[in-house]
Design an enzyme around this catalytic site. Structure first.
Site: not given
Lengths: 62, 454
Positions: B80, B179, B155
């Site tokens: 990420k 997330s 997310s």
């Protein structure tokens, strides 16, 4: 500071900072804060009016 | 050489170790998959093709020389883009961040490299991880692999899509309110949020420091265990996959967690519980007291913490944020200290009530995500004929365990009638993440539903 006083001050400040879009979000936050203060585990909750927990449903979630 | 798209990590590891396939072949397959698919999915902010090819060549040399490091050696993974990778920028999917390269790897990245993993690229996300759809990003929205008009959840949107679409074998995400687990559920993956503090979050852009976690997204629980163990810096040798005796008792925290569910999610979850009962699991009701206070407690924890992280940037370049993220951050500047303190008390109460609900159960079981993957561009969805906020309802089942620090994992358990994945969440005791993975692996076997043959 009461919830109403806080909300008035916050909205006034947000408008001064050119962030009027915060208004409805601050109102939702105020409802969530009332619920927080009314939670039965709060030390001062007995002095607060009961709050419908659904009021937090339109809070600007985390 | 069908390795990348549908092969779980441990299956690929066996092929690499035996020499059935080279790491360079695996990496080329991953890069080809990205080249073919990512223009439509937008999972990556950066593809590190040159460094990945170089690392693959080195890995093949090492393995040929008998220096096999373990099951992550040669495995293509993504990170990420909130997490530092040495030599490339950490953008947080924002125009606010500068584009200077990180000097060193975040510890979890360094440990994965040490274990031999090949970093293929960095993944798109909801700006600064402050959202659950992946829509607000300087790189544009990530799209669901099964329906490009839908969000994959966030997310860690790009991380989930990179695994679900077979572009990499595993990914690393972060979880402040759900997330990792939300996109894992929406995309039919396994997503693990370990116990708070178990994996270091150094080198990761913070959102709510007392709520932030880092963890893996994979195709099955066995792979999540391998990633978790490597990220923890422990040896990957014998013992990391060892199981412990289970009681096969699960507690389902009705009400609240099952009160507000999409019909398809409810049906998928209830069918999953039936399959578990058929496989000799006992599922009993185990309420979490004060659960209805979850949203308001979490809100008053995260908003001021996030505002404190971003205060300087908001003052200097507030207009560089996406509008939704900026407004939520600004809102945090108005939370009173007394209310943050109240929320901390609420956190302590909720932590105890989750411990109480766990009782003598192996884990708590509940859905991971109350709705299927939402359509992009929609702020509300209908549940029981009433419009509810996508943001609030996506956080509803996950954020409590960020506040309490309990480990939680989402595993796929079925599909809606529309063919979208449904996730089942298991919550374990604090500091017992490995034990939770034992439970999850046993449930996965009982459910007989997985995105991969594991």
């Amino acid at each position: 500071m009461t919830g109403d006083d806080w909300l008035d001050a916050a909205k006034t400040d947000a408008r001064r900072r050119q962030l009027p879009a915060l208004d409805p979000m601050l109102e939702a936050l105020a409802r969530a804060t009332r619920a927080l203060r009314a939670a039965e585990w709060n030390l001062d909750a007995a002095s607060r009016p009961a709050t419908d927990t659904d009021e937090t449903d339109d809070a600007p979630g985390t | 050489m069908p390795l990348v798209p549908d092969t779980p990590l441990h299956g690929m590891a066996a092929a690499i170790q035996s020499g059935d396939v080279s790491v360079q072949e695996v990496v080329e397959a991953a890069l080809h998959r990205i080249e073919t698919l990512d223009a439509g999915l937008n999972a990556f902010t950066l593809v590190m093709d040159d460094s990945a090819r170089l690392a693959a060549s080195h890995a093949d040399t090492e393995i040929a020389a008998g220096r096999y490091r373990g099951p992550l050696h040669g495995i293509p993974i993504s990170i990420k883009d909130l997490i530092d990778v040495a030599g490339v920028p950490t953008t947080a999917a924002s125009q606010v961040t500068d584009r200077s390269p990180a000097g060193v790897d975040a510890p979890v990245v360094a440990r994965l490299r040490d274990a031999g993993a090949i970093l293929i690229g960095k993944c798109n996300l909801h700006e600064f991880a402050f959202g659950t759809t992946g829509e607000d990003s300087a790189f544009g929205p990530t799209r669901h692999p099964l329906d490009a008009d839908r969000s994959p959840g966030g997310s860690s949107s790009g991380s989930a899509v990179s695994v679900a679409a077979g572009m990499v074998t595993a990914s690393v995400g972060t979880d402040t309110g759900g997330s990792i687990r939300i996109p894992a559920a929406a995309c039919g993956l396994v997503g693990l949020k370990p116990t708070f503090g178990e994996l270091p979050t150094d080198g990761i852009v913070p959102l709510g420091p007392s709520l932030d976690h880092v963890g893996p997204l994979t195709r099955c629980v066995a792979d999540a265990r391998l990633m978790f163990t490597a990220m923890g810096g422990a040896s990957l040798s014998a013992g990391s996959g060892q199981t412990t005796p289970l009681t096969r008792r699960l507690g389902c925290p009705r009400p609240y967690f099952l009160d507000k569910l999409d019909d398809g999610v409810r049906a998928g979850f209830e069918q999953a519980l039936e399959r578990l009962r058929d496989a000799a699991w006992t599922v009993s009701t185990s309420p979490i007291r004060h659960a209805s206070d979850t949203a308001t407690v979490c809100l008053h924890l995260l908003l001021p913490e996030a505002a404190s992280v971003h205060a300087s940037s908001l003052d200097r370049q507030g207009e560089a944020y996406t509008q939704g993220v900026r407004l939520r951050l600004e809102m945090g500047r108005y939370v009173l200290a007394e209310d943050y303190a109240r929320a901390q008390r609420g956190r302590a109460v909720l932590t105890q009530t989750v411990d109480d609900a766990l009782g003598d159960h192996d884990a708590l079981v509940l859905p991971s995500l109350a709705i299927p993957a939402p359509r992009l561009g929609t702020d509300t969805v209908d549940i029981d004929g009433r419009p509810v906020s996508v943001r609030n309802v996506t956080l509803r089942l996950t954020q409590l365990f960020n506040a309490t620090g309990h480990p939680a994992v989402s595993i796929p358990c079925g599909l809606t009638t529309g063919g979208l994945p449904v996730g089942l969440q298991l919550v374990g005791r604090r500091s017992r993440t490995a034990q939770l993975l034992d439970v999850a692996q046993a449930c996965e076997q009982s459910l007989r539903f997985s995105s991969a043959t594991c």
